[in-house]
Write a protein that holds these residues in place. Structure first.
Motif, PDB file in Angstrom:
ATOM      1  N   ASP A 152       0.858  -1.182   0.000  1.00 48.75           N
ATOM      2  CA  ASP A 152       0.000   0.000   0.000  1.00 48.75           C
ATOM      3  C   ASP A 152       0.896   1.234   0.000  1.00 48.75           C
ATOM      4  OD1 ASP A 152      -1.764   2.074   0.445  1.00 48.75           O
ATOM      5  OD2 ASP A 152      -2.663   1.210   2.246  1.00 48.75           O
ATOM      6  N   ILE A 153       0.919   1.956  -1.106  1.00 49.63           N
ATOM      7  CA  ILE A 153       1.834   3.093  -1.256  1.00 49.63           C
ATOM      8  C   ILE A 153       1.132   4.438  -1.055  1.00 49.63           C
ATOM      9  CG2 ILE A 153       3.492   1.891  -2.713  1.00 49.63           C
ATOM     10  CD1 ILE A 153       2.062   3.119  -5.165  1.00 49.63           C
ATOM     11  N   THR A 154      -0.068   4.404  -0.495  1.00 49.78           N
ATOM     12  CA  THR A 154      -0.841   5.624  -0.311  1.00 49.78           C
ATOM     13  C   THR A 154      -0.101   6.642   0.548  1.00 49.78           C
ATOM     14  OG1 THR A 154      -2.833   4.250  -0.399  1.00 49.78           O
ATOM     15  CG2 THR A 154      -3.099   6.524   0.362  1.00 49.78           C
ATOM     16  N   GLY A 155       0.500   6.176   1.644  1.00 48.58           N
ATOM     17  CA  GLY A 155       1.124   7.088   2.586  1.00 48.58           C
ATOM     18  C   GLY A 155       2.584   7.369   2.340  1.00 48.58           C
ATOM     19  N   THR A 156       3.212   6.652   1.407  1.00 48.34           N
ATOM     20  CA  THR A 156       4.653   6.828   1.214  1.00 48.34           C
ATOM     21  C   THR A 156       5.018   7.351  -0.171  1.00 48.34           C
ATOM     22  OG1 THR A 156       4.940   4.524   0.508  1.00 48.34           O
ATOM     23  CG2 THR A 156       5.194   5.009   2.869  1.00 48.34           C
ATOM     24  N   THR A 157       4.011   7.664  -0.989  1.00 43.90           N
ATOM     25  CA  THR A 157       4.266   8.263  -2.305  1.00 43.90           C
ATOM     26  C   THR A 157       3.223   9.343  -2.572  1.00 43.90           C
ATOM     27  OG1 THR A 157       2.833   6.855  -3.660  1.00 43.90           O
ATOM     28  CG2 THR A 157       5.019   5.985  -3.133  1.00 43.90           C
ATOM     29  N   ASP A 158       3.410  10.049  -3.693  1.00 42.83           N
ATOM     30  CA  ASP A 158       2.450  11.078  -4.102  1.00 42.83           C
ATOM     31  C   ASP A 158       1.407  10.531  -5.069  1.00 42.83           C
ATOM     32  OD1 ASP A 158       3.977  10.662  -6.364  1.00 42.83           O
ATOM     33  OD2 ASP A 158       4.482  12.776  -6.680  1.00 42.83           O
ATOM     34  N   VAL A 159       1.140   9.231  -5.004  1.00 35.92           N
ATOM     35  CA  VAL A 159       0.226   8.607  -5.965  1.00 35.92           C
ATOM     36  C   VAL A 159      -1.143   9.268  -5.974  1.00 35.92           C
ATOM     37  CG1 VAL A 159      -0.516   6.799  -4.334  1.00 35.92           C
ATOM     38  CG2 VAL A 159      -0.676   6.398  -6.809  1.00 35.92           C
ATOM     39  N   ALA A 160      -1.621   9.749  -4.830  1.00 33.48           N
ATOM     40  CA  ALA A 160      -2.955  10.369  -4.762  1.00 33.48           C
ATOM     41  C   ALA A 160      -3.024  11.655  -5.575  1.00 33.48           C
ATOM     42  CB  ALA A 160      -3.333  10.648  -3.311  1.00 33.48           C
ATOM     43  N   ALA A 161      -1.866  12.248  -5.869  1.00 30.19           N
ATOM     44  CA  ALA A 161      -1.831  13.495  -6.647  1.00 30.19           C
ATOM     45  C   ALA A 161      -1.740  13.238  -8.148  1.00 30.19           C
ATOM     46  CB  ALA A 161      -0.654  14.359  -6.188  1.00 30.19           C
TER      47      ALA A 161
ATOM     48  N   ALA B  88      -6.081   7.659 -10.589  1.00 31.04           N
ATOM     49  CA  ALA B  88      -7.220   7.737  -9.661  1.00 31.04           C
ATOM     50  C   ALA B  88      -8.054   6.457  -9.695  1.00 31.04           C
ATOM     51  CB  ALA B  88      -8.092   8.946 -10.003  1.00 31.04           C
ATOM     52  N   GLY B  89      -8.194   5.859 -10.856  1.00 35.26           N
ATOM     53  CA  GLY B  89      -8.995   4.653 -10.982  1.00 35.26           C
ATOM     54  C   GLY B  89      -8.364   3.415 -10.393  1.00 35.26           C
ATOM     55  N   ARG B  90      -7.094   3.511  -9.994  1.00 33.66           N
ATOM     56  CA  ARG B  90      -6.409   2.350  -9.390  1.00 33.66           C
ATOM     57  C   ARG B  90      -6.692   2.239  -7.885  1.00 33.66           C
ATOM     58  NH1 ARG B  90      -1.661   1.238 -12.774  1.00 33.66           N
ATOM     59  NH2 ARG B  90      -2.326   1.919 -14.851  1.00 33.66           N
ATOM     60  N   LYS B  91      -7.274   3.274  -7.307  1.00 36.73           N
ATOM     61  CA  LYS B  91      -7.565   3.205  -5.875  1.00 36.73           C
ATOM     62  C   LYS B  91      -8.590   2.113  -5.626  1.00 36.73           C
ATOM     63  CE  LYS B  91      -8.679   6.092  -1.861  1.00 36.73           C
ATOM     64  NZ  LYS B  91      -9.075   7.444  -1.400  1.00 36.73           N
ATOM     65  N   THR B  92      -8.313   1.270  -4.632  1.00 39.66           N
ATOM     66  CA  THR B  92      -9.169   0.119  -4.402  1.00 39.66           C
ATOM     67  C   THR B  92      -9.065  -0.325  -2.943  1.00 39.66           C
ATOM     68  OG1 THR B  92      -9.701  -2.102  -5.220  1.00 39.66           O
ATOM     69  CG2 THR B  92      -7.370  -1.562  -5.015  1.00 39.66           C
ATOM     70  N   THR B  93      -9.871  -1.286  -2.573  1.00 38.10           N
ATOM     71  CA  THR B  93      -9.847  -1.859  -1.231  1.00 38.10           C
ATOM     72  C   THR B  93      -9.405  -3.319  -1.320  1.00 38.10           C
ATOM     73  OG1 THR B  93     -11.579  -0.390  -0.424  1.00 38.10           O
ATOM     74  CG2 THR B  93     -11.210  -2.412   0.817  1.00 38.10           C
ATOM     75  N   LYS B  94      -8.449  -3.694  -0.491  1.00 40.51           N
ATOM     76  CA  LYS B  94      -7.927  -5.057  -0.491  1.00 40.51           C
ATOM     77  C   LYS B  94      -7.790  -5.556   0.941  1.00 40.51           C
ATOM     78  CE  LYS B  94      -5.310  -4.643  -4.804  1.00 40.51           C
ATOM     79  NZ  LYS B  94      -4.188  -5.230  -5.566  1.00 40.51           N
TER      80      LYS B  94
END
Length: 400
Positions: free
Chosen positions: A118-127, A132-138
């Motif tokens: 999960d790279i949400t908190g350690t990269t700028d992927v959210a920007a 955006a379409g790769r965001k998912t729940t696992k």
């Protein structure tokens, strides 16, 4: 991992400590390395001491590393965003004996250095609107996460992202470096280690973890085979190679034991927990079972060491204070196993309560006092986010 508050120096003394630390680190980056820390030769891994020389060449092996070994946890992650070449470089310049990498796979089968997939908190992927379409729940090892995951990206796509500080509330100063570095592939780190080793006249020691190996194997992205292939390519697959391979899943270490001869370490979490591969296989044993003599005998049949959480070495009471050491160090040594427990950090929020100073959770506490207590138990090394602190404590402990 503690509170997410912004760290602001509360008094002149703390401001002075912060300024001094920044000056020290600036000198380290400019190449002074261990010398700027005031470390004697025996405490600096880049000096040509007999132990360091032996450890860096083919005949030495892990038994020739300085003891207690100072392992840079995710690099110098107390000062730079974790698992970046900047974090690894600073740790090496400081003189860390060993530098850690955590490995997760990409969609196209490359291994990259992240503590979690999960790279949400350690990269700028959210920007990045294109992702955006790769965001998912696992569900990963029984825990639900919502975000972006390395296994949904190719290496080329991950290379368009930039790393950032994981715990900015605790380490606001580290956010200065947000966006400065990419996510490194493990092969890039191996190339970096070879280059730095040639410059220093010794090979650079690495401590490499397979993350969530059962989860990834189910996705067709097994970690051990590509890891073994890279180790062979860079001549780190031998018994005396300057690398440790580690995992919280013993079956991953058993698999690696069949693939390479590199030193192997089983990581151990809280006493009441079960390794995820045990959960999947219906094995009822807990970590509490594995740290008993019979469990250690079993681990020693395929591994060279254990990496227990520090609480398995010295438990804490209900107030967070250290209590009486367990017999784990002696029991593990009786089986010929080394111990590399994790993780010592300088901030109050991460230290045992009896080594905290003041009321600011993000201010530095008495890390030296805590390190001495842990070293006194006879551990062979320790993971720390602050390699400079660990190296000075090492020098104090061995009397250099």
């Amino acid at each position: 991992m503690g509170t997410q508050e912004s760290r602001q120096p509360q008094d002149a003394n703390e401001q002075g400590r912060a300024t001094g630390r920044r000056a020290l680190l600036g000198a380290a980056v400019l190449g002074a390395g261990g010398a700027v820390l005031g470390l004697p030769a025996a405490a600096r891994a880049d000096e040509a001491t007999p132990d360091a020389k032996a450890a860096g060449h083919s005949g030495g092996g892990y038994r020739s590393l300085p003891v207690p070994t100072i392992i840079a946890h995710r690099g110098a992650s107390g000062y730079r965003p974790e698992h970046t070449l900047g974090s690894y470089q600073l740790a090496l310049d400081m003189g860390a004996h060993v530098i850690e990498q955590d490995l997760v796979p990409t969609k196209d089968g490359h291994l990259v250095c992240r503590h979690e997939n999960d790279i949400t908190g350690t990269t700028d992927v959210a920007a990045h609107p294109e992702f955006a379409g790769r965001k998912t729940t696992k569900v990963v090892d029984g825990v639900t996460y919502t975000g972006w995951f390395t296994e949904d990206f190719t290496l080329a796509e991950l290379k368009t992202l930039r790393a950032k500080e994981r715990i900015p509330g605790n380490r606001q100063e580290n956010t200065l470096y947000d966006g400065r570095w990419e996510i490194p592939s493990f092969e890039e780190v191996l190339r970096w280690a070879e280059k730095e080793g040639r410059k220093r006249g010794r090979r650079v020691w690495l401590h490499v973890e397979t993350k969530h190996p059962t989860y990834f194997r189910k996705l067709g992205l097994g970690l051990e085979e590509p890891l073994a292939k890279l180790l062979r390519k860079y001549d780190r697959h031998r018994k005396n190679s300057p690398v440790f391979l580690q995992s919280f899943e013993p079956s991953s270490i058993q698999r690696l034991n069949r693939l390479v001869d590199s030193p192997l370490v089983v990581l151990l979490s809280g006493a009441a927990t079960r390794p995820w591969d045990f959960v999947e296989a219906g094995d009822p044993r807990t970590v509490a079972d594995l740290v008993k003599p019979a469990g250690l005998t079993w681990i020693a049949s395929f591994a060279n060491g254990i990496g227990p959480t520090l609480d398995l070495i010295i438990p804490r009471d209900s107030g967070g204070n250290l209590t009486t050491p367990t017999t784990l160090v002696a029991d593990a040594h009786a089986e010929g196993l080394i111990l590399h427990p994790y993780t010592l950090r300088n901030e109050n929020t991460f230290l045992p309560a009896n080594f905290r100073k003041g009321t600011d959770a993000n201010a530095y506490g008495d890390s030296f006092g805590a390190l001495k207590v842990y070293f006194d138990t006879g551990i062979d090394g320790i993971f720390t986010d602050n390699p400079d602190t660990g190296l000075l404590a090492h020098a104090d402990f061995v009397g250099d």
